[in-house]
Design a protein around this motif. Structure first.
Motif, PDB file in Angstrom:
ATOM      1  N   TYR A  38       0.442  -1.065  -0.267  1.00 62.53           N
ATOM      2  CA  TYR A  38       0.195  -0.062   0.670  1.00 62.53           C
ATOM      3  C   TYR A  38       1.246   1.398   0.175  1.00 62.53           C
ATOM      4  CZ  TYR A  38      -3.511  -3.573   1.285  1.00 62.53           C
ATOM      5  OH  TYR A  38      -4.443  -4.982   1.644  1.00 62.53           O
ATOM      6  N   SER A  39       0.274   1.543  -0.611  1.00 70.04           N
ATOM      7  CA  SER A  39       0.780   3.601  -0.311  1.00 70.04           C
ATOM      8  C   SER A  39       0.951   4.813  -0.121  1.00 70.04           C
ATOM      9  CB  SER A  39       0.771   4.011  -2.142  1.00 70.04           C
ATOM     10  OG  SER A  39       1.481   5.232  -2.733  1.00 70.04           O
ATOM     11  N   THR A  40       1.576   5.354   1.375  1.00 75.00           N
ATOM     12  CA  THR A  40       1.422   6.288   1.634  1.00 75.00           C
ATOM     13  C   THR A  40       1.001   7.553   0.962  1.00 75.00           C
ATOM     14  OG1 THR A  40       2.836   6.653   2.518  1.00 75.00           O
ATOM     15  CG2 THR A  40       1.379   4.955   4.183  1.00 75.00           C
ATOM     16  N   THR A  41       1.461   7.722   0.174  1.00 71.15           N
ATOM     17  CA  THR A  41       1.738   8.822  -1.152  1.00 71.15           C
ATOM     18  C   THR A  41       0.960   8.569  -1.775  1.00 71.15           C
ATOM     19  OG1 THR A  41       3.838   7.850  -2.289  1.00 71.15           O
ATOM     20  CG2 THR A  41       4.289   8.930   0.246  1.00 71.15           C
ATOM     21  N   ARG A  42       0.619   9.338  -3.026  1.00 75.35           N
ATOM     22  CA  ARG A  42      -0.512   9.309  -4.122  1.00 75.35           C
ATOM     23  C   ARG A  42       0.759   8.546  -5.677  1.00 75.35           C
ATOM     24  NH1 ARG A  42      -4.497  12.470  -5.352  1.00 75.35           N
ATOM     25  NH2 ARG A  42      -4.293  11.972  -7.316  1.00 75.35           N
ATOM     26  N   GLU A  43       1.989   7.898  -5.138  1.00 79.03           N
ATOM     27  CA  GLU A  43       2.679   7.362  -5.784  1.00 79.03           C
ATOM     28  C   GLU A  43       3.222   6.391  -5.659  1.00 79.03           C
ATOM     29  OE1 GLU A  43       6.482  10.270  -6.665  1.00 79.03           O
ATOM     30  OE2 GLU A  43       5.723  10.625  -8.804  1.00 79.03           O
ATOM     31  N   LEU A  44       2.758   5.598  -6.266  1.00 78.49           N
ATOM     32  CA  LEU A  44       3.536   3.870  -5.705  1.00 78.49           C
ATOM     33  C   LEU A  44       4.227   3.518  -6.979  1.00 78.49           C
ATOM     34  CD1 LEU A  44       3.458   1.395  -3.962  1.00 78.49           C
ATOM     35  CD2 LEU A  44       2.247   0.266  -5.521  1.00 78.49           C
ATOM     36  N   ILE A  45       5.476   3.137  -7.037  1.00 79.61           N
ATOM     37  CA  ILE A  45       6.745   2.746  -8.477  1.00 79.61           C
ATOM     38  C   ILE A  45       7.137   1.757  -7.947  1.00 79.61           C
ATOM     39  CG2 ILE A  45       8.943   3.751  -8.978  1.00 79.61           C
ATOM     40  CD1 ILE A  45       8.641   6.060  -7.312  1.00 79.61           C
ATOM     41  N   VAL A  46       6.570   0.976  -9.153  1.00 75.72           N
ATOM     42  CA  VAL A  46       7.412  -0.973  -9.325  1.00 75.72           C
ATOM     43  C   VAL A  46       8.654  -0.385 -10.212  1.00 75.72           C
ATOM     44  CG1 VAL A  46       6.736  -3.296  -9.752  1.00 75.72           C
ATOM     45  CG2 VAL A  46       4.654  -1.258  -8.192  1.00 75.72           C
ATOM     46  N   VAL A  47       9.838  -1.226  -9.565  1.00 79.48           N
ATOM     47  CA  VAL A  47      10.796  -1.500 -10.990  1.00 79.48           C
ATOM     48  C   VAL A  47      11.321  -2.185 -11.113  1.00 79.48           C
ATOM     49  CG1 VAL A  47      13.061  -0.755 -11.531  1.00 79.48           C
ATOM     50  CG2 VAL A  47      11.791   0.904 -10.613  1.00 79.48           C
ATOM     51  N   PHE A  48      11.273  -3.450 -12.147  1.00 78.58           N
ATOM     52  CA  PHE A  48      11.752  -4.944 -12.632  1.00 78.58           C
ATOM     53  C   PHE A  48      13.355  -4.604 -12.741  1.00 78.58           C
ATOM     54  CE2 PHE A  48      11.966  -8.677 -14.355  1.00 78.58           C
ATOM     55  CZ  PHE A  48      11.782  -9.666 -13.480  1.00 78.58           C
ATOM     56  N   ARG A  49      14.116  -5.100 -12.594  1.00 80.10           N
ATOM     57  CA  ARG A  49      15.369  -4.897 -13.629  1.00 80.10           C
ATOM     58  C   ARG A  49      16.062  -6.520 -13.513  1.00 80.10           C
ATOM     59  NH1 ARG A  49      16.175  -0.635  -9.667  1.00 80.10           N
ATOM     60  NH2 ARG A  49      17.082   1.053 -10.865  1.00 80.10           N
ATOM     61  N   SER A  50      16.055  -6.777 -14.746  1.00 77.53           N
ATOM     62  CA  SER A  50      15.977  -8.094 -14.691  1.00 77.53           C
ATOM     63  C   SER A  50      17.558  -8.888 -15.839  1.00 77.53           C
ATOM     64  CB  SER A  50      15.575  -9.090 -15.541  1.00 77.53           C
ATOM     65  OG  SER A  50      15.330 -10.438 -16.471  1.00 77.53           O
ATOM     66  N   ASN A  51      18.282  -9.271 -16.592  1.00 80.26           N
ATOM     67  CA  ASN A  51      19.154  -9.930 -17.580  1.00 80.26           C
ATOM     68  C   ASN A  51      18.773 -10.623 -18.268  1.00 80.26           C
ATOM     69  OD1 ASN A  51      19.609 -12.145 -16.895  1.00 80.26           O
ATOM     70  ND2 ASN A  51      20.698 -11.233 -15.058  1.00 80.26           N
TER      71      ASN A  51
END
Length: 68
Positions: A38-51
């Motif tokens: 859950y986000s407590t701000t107005r932004e929830l950022i999702v970053v996926f790093r792979s190879n």
């Protein structure tokens, strides 16, 4: 954000941020596993790093917006 069926290499990383604050990193395998974030701000950022070396099943994720 709900993350489930998480099957990646250990070097593949999913990072979840509440605004600028890192709240969780996931990697490896979590079968039949659901986690809610859950986000407590107005932004929830999702970053996926792979190879490009190995291919695993990956993961599923879904989100909903809650008006308050």
């Amino acid at each position: 954000l709900t993350v489930g069926r998480f099957i990646t290499e250990r070097v593949d990383v999913l990072s979840i941020y509440d605004g600028n604050t890192l709240i969780q990193t996931l990697s490896g395998t979590h079968l039949q596993w659901l986690q809610h974030f859950y986000s407590t701000t107005r932004e929830l950022i999702v970053v996926f790093r792979s190879n490009p070396y190995l291919t695993f099943t990956g993961f599923s994720a879904s989100f909903i917006e809650i008006d308050e």
